[in-house]
Every structure is written in C-alpha cells, then in structure tokens.
Design an enzyme around this catalytic site. Sequence first.
Site, short mmCIF file in Angstrom:
data_model
loop_
_atom_site.label_atom_id
_atom_site.label_comp_id
_atom_site.label_asym_id
_atom_site.label_seq_id
_atom_site.Cartn_x
_atom_site.Cartn_y
_atom_site.Cartn_z
N GLY A 56 0.83 -1.21 0.00
CA GLY A 56 0.00 0.00 0.00
C GLY A 56 0.85 1.25 0.00
N ASN A 57 0.24 2.38 0.24
CA ASN A 57 0.99 3.63 0.31
C ASN A 57 0.34 4.58 1.30
OD1 ASN A 57 -0.96 5.45 -1.16
ND2 ASN A 57 -0.63 3.88 -2.72
N ARG A 58 0.95 5.73 1.50
CA ARG A 58 0.55 6.62 2.59
C ARG A 58 -0.54 7.63 2.22
NH1 ARG A 58 5.87 9.37 4.57
NH2 ARG A 58 4.33 10.58 5.71
N SER A 59 -1.13 7.50 1.06
CA SER A 59 -2.15 8.49 0.68
C SER A 59 -3.32 8.47 1.66
CB SER A 59 -2.66 8.17 -0.73
OG SER A 59 -3.76 8.99 -1.02
#
Length: 404
Positions: free
Chosen positions: A209-212
Amino acid sequence: MNSPSVLLGVAGGIAAYKSAELLRRLTETGHSVRVLPTASALEFVGAATFEALSGKPVHTGVFADVPSVPHVKLGQEADLVVVAPATADLMARAASGRADDLLTASLLTARCPVLFAPAMHTEMWEHPATRANVALLRSRGVVVMEPASGRLTGKDTGPGRLPDPAEIAEVARLLLERADALPQDLAGRRVVVSAGGTREALDPVRFLGNRSSGRQGYALARVAAQRCAAVTLVAAHTADLGDPAAVDVVRVGSALEMRDAMRAAGKGADAVVMAAAVADFRPVAAAGHKIKKDGSEPAPLALALNPDILAELVAAREPGQVVVGFAAETGDSSGGPLHHGRAKLARKGCDLLVVNAVGDGQAFEVADNAGWLLGADGSETELAIGSKALLASRVWDAVASRLA
Ligand code: C5P
C-alpha cells in the site's frame, strides 16, 4: 492576524444538535464565534450549551442589549456567516428579506460570505418553494450547500441530511480563504474523481500500500459537488474520512479495480481527475491463504506492472473532456519538482497536472497543500499554501474555464 469573526446561525430543526459540534470545531481552530439561534432552535438545544461553547452571550431577538445595536453590528462586523442547520423556513425568511429576529436581521447587514448548510426532509428540500428560495439565495451570492443523503429523522432516507460538521467547517474555512471559491459553474456537468491509495494483495491479510490519506481527492469531490456538479468519487483506501455530501461514492481496493471503475465512470464525463495514489506494481499472484513463515528465507516477491490509469483515460478521452493528473515530486540532481512536473505533463498527455512538492512533511497526510497547476497549453499557476479544499477550488476554476 485577528481571529476571524464568525456568526453561527442555528435554525430550528432536529439537526440543531450537530451545530454544537460545528461550533466546537470553529472555536478550536481559532475562530471567534457568536451563536445566533432562532427561537425554535432553542427548543432543540439550550442557550447554555451555545454560551458555554462560544464564551459569548446568546440572544434570539433584536430587543436584547439594545444600546449596542446588535441587529446591525453583528452582521456588519462578521467575516463569515454560517447557518447550520438552515431549515426551509429560515431560507424562506432569508430569501424574502425578513428581519424578524437577530439572525435574519444580521443576514441583511452582513457583507461577508454567507454559507447555508440545509437540513430538512427530502419533500421539503425538493418542494418548488424551497427550490425557488435556494435558487434566489444562490443568485445573490449565498453559498447554499448541497445536503447529504441518508437517514433523516425517523426511518426515512433521502437528500436533506445536514452535511457532516467537519465538512461544513472545511467549506467555512474555504470561504474565509477565498470568498469566490464556490460559484455554481459546474451545474449540469458530470465529473469523476479518484482518491486514496490502492492496496495490492499479497495474501488474504497482507498488501502493498501507500501513505495516501485521500484528503485531496475528497476535497476535490466535495468542492465539485458544492459547485453543483454531479460527482462520482472512486475511493481506494483512505484515512477515516466521511463521505462528502451529494457525492456518489464507489469503493475500490486494487489498481485494477480502480481502473475498471474509472473507465466505467469516465464514459461521457465532462472531467476526470486522477488524484489517487495508484500502486505502480502488484504481486504477480496473491496467495489464496496466509503466507506462513517456516524459518526459511522467503521467496523474492515477483511483481507485475499495473496499468497507468491516467494514460488510459487520456487515450480514451472524449471530445471536450478535461483530464487532470497529479504528480507528487521531489527535486533531484536533474531538477526541482516543477521541472519534473513539466516533463510528466508532456509524458502523460493530460490537460492539467497538479504538481505537489513532497517530502519533509509536505502534502501527504496533512490538511494543507501547495504546488503548481500546469496546463497542456503552457499555462503555469502557482498554488499557494492553503487548505486542500482551496487547492481543489483552483483546479475546478481551471477545469470550468476549459469546459466553458
Ligand atoms: O507517474 P506517476 O505515478 O507519478 O503519475 C501520477 C499520476 O498518474 C496521478 O494522477 C496518478 O493518479 C496517476 N497514476 C495512474 N495509474 C498508475 C500510476 C499513477 O493513473 N498506475
């Protein structure tokens, strides 16, 4: 700077209880708030609640504290008037210019931005009398928010719910930042916005995943809806954000799901905005069961390239459709974020590209944002630091002028 002076009008509907939370949000973010309830609002929430939370006296009529002429002064001195909830009756009185209590008198003397957050039953919201009052108020420059849909008093559901207090506070802040941020220039337009970070499954419990946080995409959807567009928000994983009022939300998980949803919703849309952080790669195959550790070295992760959804949307762009991309950039030895942004705009072929400088706590997971808005026509606008809603309103300005 002095704290902005806000008048919070509260009309007599059951949603009046939510105005206490809005009041709290406004005071905690440094606004000086004076509450003006109608007499019927006080049937729902006591004056003591508003006095304690605002630290200021609460009156409904024009005959209290006469020597200080509050029915004239309060409106004149305000930086913003917010009426939440705005009932059908309050809007009818405001539309016809009545001044029969302190709130309506103040609405006549105010020369600052005025924001109404309606709350009523669907039938009342849809009644021709209310529609006409809303249109008249809007034609005079009042920002009348689109209500949310959902559970109303009792068992019925439909449009007419008070937008979430956090959402009203965000729009209030936007109007203090920029009084002309919410024209109705997207009425009759259909727009699609993606938001959040995609998640690429490794197994049933793990993902890449990512930090958005999704905040910028949600702000884009919210501002478009309040500029009267029909909005579809394709939302991947986000922080705990409430659904924006009057927005159709489609939830997706992975990049491939987002691609399907964007392509479907993008057909026939006037504008498409890719604000989501899409994973560039996904595991070649997701395990059907939780991958167990057995003490041996794990197998290297085999990754496959995800489609570039923005590039696909550009390739499928219909005549007149405006396609907007985002680019989070850091500088490096070959140039700064703006330099990389220009190259990306050329590469992606979209009509507009928002370039955010990231790193050092900028852009991700924070309330404010800044950057540049680059146009395929060579235009370049600096986006000064401000709320994500303010940045959204600048993007919609550029989209609206291209659609016009
Ligand atoms: O190339 P980069 O990932 O920096 O481009 C960012 C822009 O491209 C954003 O608008 C993002 O939503 C979009 N994007 C996409 N599909 C991908 C990767 C990024 O649509 N696979």
